[in-house]
Design an enzyme around this catalytic site. Sequence first.
Site, PDB file in Angstrom:
ATOM      1  N   HIS A   1      10.276  16.192  45.282  1.00 29.30           N
ATOM      2  CA  HIS A   1       8.896  16.664  45.385  1.00 29.30           C
ATOM      3  C   HIS A   1       8.006  15.577  45.976  1.00 29.30           C
ATOM      4  O   HIS A   1       7.488  14.730  45.242  1.00 29.30           O
ATOM      5  CB  HIS A   1       8.381  17.055  43.995  1.00 29.30           C
ATOM      6  CG  HIS A   1       9.215  18.110  43.327  1.00 29.30           C
ATOM      7  ND1 HIS A   1      10.460  17.850  42.802  1.00 29.30           N
ATOM      8  CD2 HIS A   1       8.979  19.429  43.105  1.00 29.30           C
ATOM      9  CE1 HIS A   1      10.951  18.967  42.290  1.00 29.30           C
ATOM     10  NE2 HIS A   1      10.081  19.937  42.458  1.00 29.30           N
TER      11      HIS A   1
ATOM     12  N   ASP B   1      -1.791  20.578  37.649  1.00 32.41           N
ATOM     13  CA  ASP B   1      -2.211  21.964  37.391  1.00 32.41           C
ATOM     14  C   ASP B   1      -1.250  22.642  36.425  1.00 32.41           C
ATOM     15  O   ASP B   1      -1.663  23.312  35.471  1.00 32.41           O
ATOM     16  CB  ASP B   1      -2.220  22.769  38.703  1.00 32.41           C
ATOM     17  CG  ASP B   1      -3.231  22.246  39.706  1.00 32.41           C
ATOM     18  OD1 ASP B   1      -4.398  22.068  39.341  1.00 32.41           O
ATOM     19  OD2 ASP B   1      -2.833  22.012  40.867  1.00 32.41           O
TER      20      ASP B   1
ATOM     21  N   HIS C   1       5.123  20.812  48.071  1.00 31.23           N
ATOM     22  CA  HIS C   1       5.334  20.601  46.630  1.00 31.23           C
ATOM     23  C   HIS C   1       6.772  20.186  46.310  1.00 31.23           C
ATOM     24  O   HIS C   1       6.986  19.135  45.712  1.00 31.23           O
ATOM     25  CB  HIS C   1       4.971  21.870  45.844  1.00 31.23           C
ATOM     26  CG  HIS C   1       5.589  21.901  44.494  1.00 31.23           C
ATOM     27  ND1 HIS C   1       5.033  21.254  43.421  1.00 31.23           N
ATOM     28  CD2 HIS C   1       6.759  22.448  44.056  1.00 31.23           C
ATOM     29  CE1 HIS C   1       5.831  21.404  42.378  1.00 31.23           C
ATOM     30  NE2 HIS C   1       6.874  22.130  42.729  1.00 31.23           N
TER      31      HIS C   1
ATOM     32  N   GLU D   1       2.453  25.166  16.603  1.00 39.47           N
ATOM     33  CA  GLU D   1       3.839  24.687  16.574  1.00 39.47           C
ATOM     34  C   GLU D   1       4.262  24.044  17.890  1.00 39.47           C
ATOM     35  O   GLU D   1       4.992  23.050  17.902  1.00 39.47           O
ATOM     36  CB  GLU D   1       4.814  25.828  16.243  1.00 39.47           C
ATOM     37  CG  GLU D   1       4.652  26.440  14.860  1.00 39.47           C
ATOM     38  CD  GLU D   1       3.592  27.536  14.831  1.00 39.47           C
ATOM     39  OE1 GLU D   1       2.941  27.769  15.856  1.00 39.47           O
ATOM     40  OE2 GLU D   1       3.417  28.159  13.765  1.00 39.47           O
TER      41      GLU D   1
ATOM     42  N   PHE E   1       9.842  30.226  13.190  1.00 39.15           N
ATOM     43  CA  PHE E   1       8.919  29.732  14.208  1.00 39.15           C
ATOM     44  C   PHE E   1       9.428  28.459  14.883  1.00 39.15           C
ATOM     45  O   PHE E   1       8.729  27.875  15.712  1.00 39.15           O
ATOM     46  CB  PHE E   1       7.521  29.547  13.617  1.00 39.15           C
ATOM     47  CG  PHE E   1       7.008  30.789  12.933  1.00 39.15           C
ATOM     48  CD1 PHE E   1       7.230  32.044  13.510  1.00 39.15           C
ATOM     49  CD2 PHE E   1       6.348  30.731  11.726  1.00 39.15           C
ATOM     50  CE1 PHE E   1       6.795  33.208  12.882  1.00 39.15           C
ATOM     51  CE2 PHE E   1       5.906  31.892  11.092  1.00 39.15           C
ATOM     52  CZ  PHE E   1       6.132  33.135  11.669  1.00 39.15           C
TER      53      PHE E   1
ATOM     54  N   HIS F   1       9.542  37.471   9.948  1.00 35.69           N
ATOM     55  CA  HIS F   1       9.576  36.122   9.387  1.00 35.69           C
ATOM     56  C   HIS F   1      10.973  35.711   8.921  1.00 35.69           C
ATOM     57  O   HIS F   1      11.175  34.559   8.562  1.00 35.69           O
ATOM     58  CB  HIS F   1       8.615  36.026   8.188  1.00 35.69           C
ATOM     59  CG  HIS F   1       7.175  36.016   8.579  1.00 35.69           C
ATOM     60  ND1 HIS F   1       6.639  36.941   9.451  1.00 35.69           N
ATOM     61  CD2 HIS F   1       6.161  35.187   8.236  1.00 35.69           C
ATOM     62  CE1 HIS F   1       5.343  36.677   9.614  1.00 35.69           C
ATOM     63  NE2 HIS F   1       5.038  35.624   8.897  1.00 35.69           N
TER      64      HIS F   1
HETATM   65  C1  LIG Z   1       7.696  24.730  31.839  1.00 36.75           C
HETATM   66  C2  LIG Z   1       7.941  24.690  33.313  1.00 36.75           C
HETATM   67  N1  LIG Z   1       7.854  25.821  34.027  1.00 36.75           N
HETATM   68  C3  LIG Z   1       8.120  25.825  35.334  1.00 36.75           C
HETATM   69  C4  LIG Z   1       8.485  24.676  35.978  1.00 36.75           C
HETATM   70  C5  LIG Z   1       8.845  24.691  37.438  1.00 36.75           C
HETATM   71  N2  LIG Z   1       7.788  23.973  38.197  1.00 36.75           N
HETATM   72  C6  LIG Z   1       7.935  22.719  38.585  1.00 36.75           C
HETATM   73  S1  LIG Z   1       6.517  22.108  39.263  1.00 36.75           S
HETATM   74  C7  LIG Z   1       5.726  23.593  39.070  1.00 36.75           C
HETATM   75  C8  LIG Z   1       4.296  23.806  39.417  1.00 36.75           C
HETATM   76  C9  LIG Z   1       3.735  22.694  40.114  1.00 36.75           C
HETATM   77  O1  LIG Z   1       2.351  22.756  40.246  1.00 36.75           O
HETATM   78  P1  LIG Z   1       1.522  21.492  39.868  1.00 36.75           P
HETATM   79  O2  LIG Z   1       1.704  21.209  38.451  1.00 36.75           O
HETATM   80  O3  LIG Z   1       0.155  21.687  40.372  1.00 36.75           O
HETATM   81  O4  LIG Z   1       2.228  20.321  40.695  1.00 36.75           O
HETATM   82  P2  LIG Z   1       2.056  20.037  42.237  1.00 36.75           P
HETATM   83  O5  LIG Z   1       2.270  21.315  42.976  1.00 36.75           O
HETATM   84  O6  LIG Z   1       0.695  19.512  42.389  1.00 36.75           O
HETATM   85  O7  LIG Z   1       3.119  19.038  42.559  1.00 36.75           O
HETATM   86  C10 LIG Z   1       6.566  24.517  38.490  1.00 36.75           C
HETATM   87  C11 LIG Z   1       6.164  25.904  38.217  1.00 36.75           C
HETATM   88  C12 LIG Z   1       8.552  23.504  35.201  1.00 36.75           C
HETATM   89  N3  LIG Z   1       8.906  22.337  35.714  1.00 36.75           N
HETATM   90  N4  LIG Z   1       8.255  23.528  33.889  1.00 36.75           N
END
Ligand SMILES: Cc1ncc(C[n+]2csc(CCOP(=O)(O)OP(=O)(O)O)c2C)c(N)n1
Length: 695
Positions: free
Chosen positions: A37, A166, A272, A436, A462, A498
């Site tokens: 990335h 994000d 990304h 949790e 849970f 539960h």
């Molecule tokens: C819990 C989780 N869900 C999905 C992903 C797959 N994933 C990796 S990065 C990303 C989104 C990236 O967006 P952002 O956080 O804004 O990073 P940027 O694009 O700025 O590198 C996703 C959905 C993950 N790593 N963790």
Amino acid sequence: MEAATGRAPDPANVDQLAINTIRFLSVDAVQKANSGHPGLPMGAAAMAYVLWTRFLLHNPANPHWFNRDRFVLSAGHGSMLLYSLLHLTGYDLPLEQIKQFRQWGSTTPGHPERGITPGVEVTTGPLGQGFGNGVGMAIAEAYFAARYNRPGFEIINHFTYALVSDGDLMEGVTAEAASLAGHLKLGKLIYLYDDNRITLAASTQLTFTEDHAKRFSAYGWHTQSVKDGNDVELVDRAIRAARQETKRPSLILVRTHIGYGSPHKQDTFAAHGSPLGQEEVKLTKQNLGWPVEPPFLVPKEAEQHFRQTVEHGRKAEAEWNAKLAAYTNEFPELAHELRQLINGELPQGWEVDIPQVAADAKGMATRVASGRVLQTLKSRLAGLIGGAADLNPSTDTELKEAGNFESPEMAVGDLQGSAGGGWSYAGRNLQFGVREHGMGAILNGLAAHGGIIPFGATFLTFSDYLRPSIRLAALMELQVVYVFTHDSIGMGEDGPTHQSVEQVASLRAIPQLIVIRPADANETAVAWRVAIETRDRPVALVLTRQNVPTLDRKQFAAAEGLRRGAYILADTPHGKPRLILIASGSEVGLIVAAGQKLQEQNIPVRLVSMPSWELFEAQSQEYRDSVLPPSAHARLAVEAGVTQGWHRYIGDRGDVIGMDRFGASAPGPIVMREFGFSVDNVCKRALALLERKDV
Ligand SMILES: Cc1ncc(C[n+]2csc(CCOP(=O)(O)OP(=O)(O)O)c2C)c(N)n1
């Protein structure tokens, strides 16, 4: 500097030179690996540079220095940003490893992994988790500071920083951890938000348009916006202001551009998660005035600039050691305790107050037995802190009179539900609230900080809510103790929502997690001892709501047998059983009662208590065969959970009484009986096994 093509970077502007070094190390590593990335490191390089060279107090020569500032890259997919920083500031991460990014056996895995790369505090990648880990680290810092600092001796006073994205802010776990951090007024927590408005698959205009500053402000955070994340002085000023804000955690919203500098990919999700491509790498380097060749270029001036951290860090740690020595003279007992925690040592005699419980047919719930053990541990283990997700009366996890962990600002007295013993950051009881997910991530941060043995409690059902964090605790080999109570249909009236059915099996599926379901009060005490002694694994204690008989250990084998995962509770005189009854937890009482009946019918029966598969699997083959002899085929396992996995222990000719369906709402004893957890049914199924010709 040799520059095959393109302009030579301007050494006079060392800031830009250093920032571009981070960018292009990251870009080149991702390109070479053909995986990774690049976008985040390119956009966030400037703010990371400012933080790491102007503020972060750390010692690359000793990544374990206890009072170092902590840094979490919560957006773990941007791992190359962290590796570039670690390499450049002088950690034991040579350029050769950067060139081996994401390759077999390298110390630069795809996402940051604690224990693999020096300087990586926590394993991140599952978004939102790192956000919560940082909150745990800041709690640990505040606890240590409150317990050990004395006027003139600020022994513990580090910051916890994180870079969050994000994705991190969108995840629910973040909402929980942020809400709690705001409530706790963790002033030494400073997060930089990489506000690039692009995620993996979209512009945030499609998904994430709330007012982020207002949201965090409503949680009680101090927020600032930096309009241009490439402006080092703006970032510098914001971090400075965040450090001065001591009563609130800080979020700095830094406007950045994913893939910064790439002519065709900046501000697109194409930057990304895929390499830029050879041609785009070239164009980007040209665009930012960077030599196209060689790859992995580290200009001497940039390297020298970053490496000042080594001297700075060495000096900072040396000064701290001197301060600790002076503190030790003034406060020898406190210093002794603190050093033990730092070194991860258990004090002598920590276990001596753990009670032996007398045999009792009525018995007690294992959650109650656990609560009694906890009371004995609190005064002997200064690092033991924790609490429940709003269930401490039910899970029996309050450390009585040991104080509530709260900001001194919140010291409003003896509110309902407070533990007694005062409100301050020295409080040992963490009220997680109904959070949790946040609790799971925070527990990991507490453990990763060092010095703390954290515990967290909720109903077993849970545990699903904190499963992603449990998985990471196991992956990181962190000592976290989970207290999961109300562990089966036996909990009764609350009904199938539960009543745990599949949770024990699903926890057993997590590698490196030790799951223990003790049978009675004395097994529970041994289970706690195992949990405290196991420094490199999480342990889940699975406990009952309902009473279970306290076994007479003169008649049955000692509860210490729990340490081996499974042990023979009672046997036939000659050790040649025709039938083996195996059970865990509350069902052990059942096989004991059934065993008696069967013996009355002259059936040679062996009773095996099997509280932990993981501990049993760690035993020698010889031991395991001695408990479950391969020649003994008539084996009946009884556990009020799904039968998945039990066939490993009963073989292909055995039987299991389990719960392969959801439970029902009714008083516990009735639910148990109706679903076949009765002495009569155990005897019936056992006799049926013996009637089979092949056993
Ligand atoms: C819990 C989780 N869900 C999905 C992903 C797959 N994933 C990796 S990065 C990303 C989104 C990236 O967006 P952002 O956080 O804004 O990073 P940027 O694009 O700025 O590198 C996703 C959905 C993950 N790593 N963790």
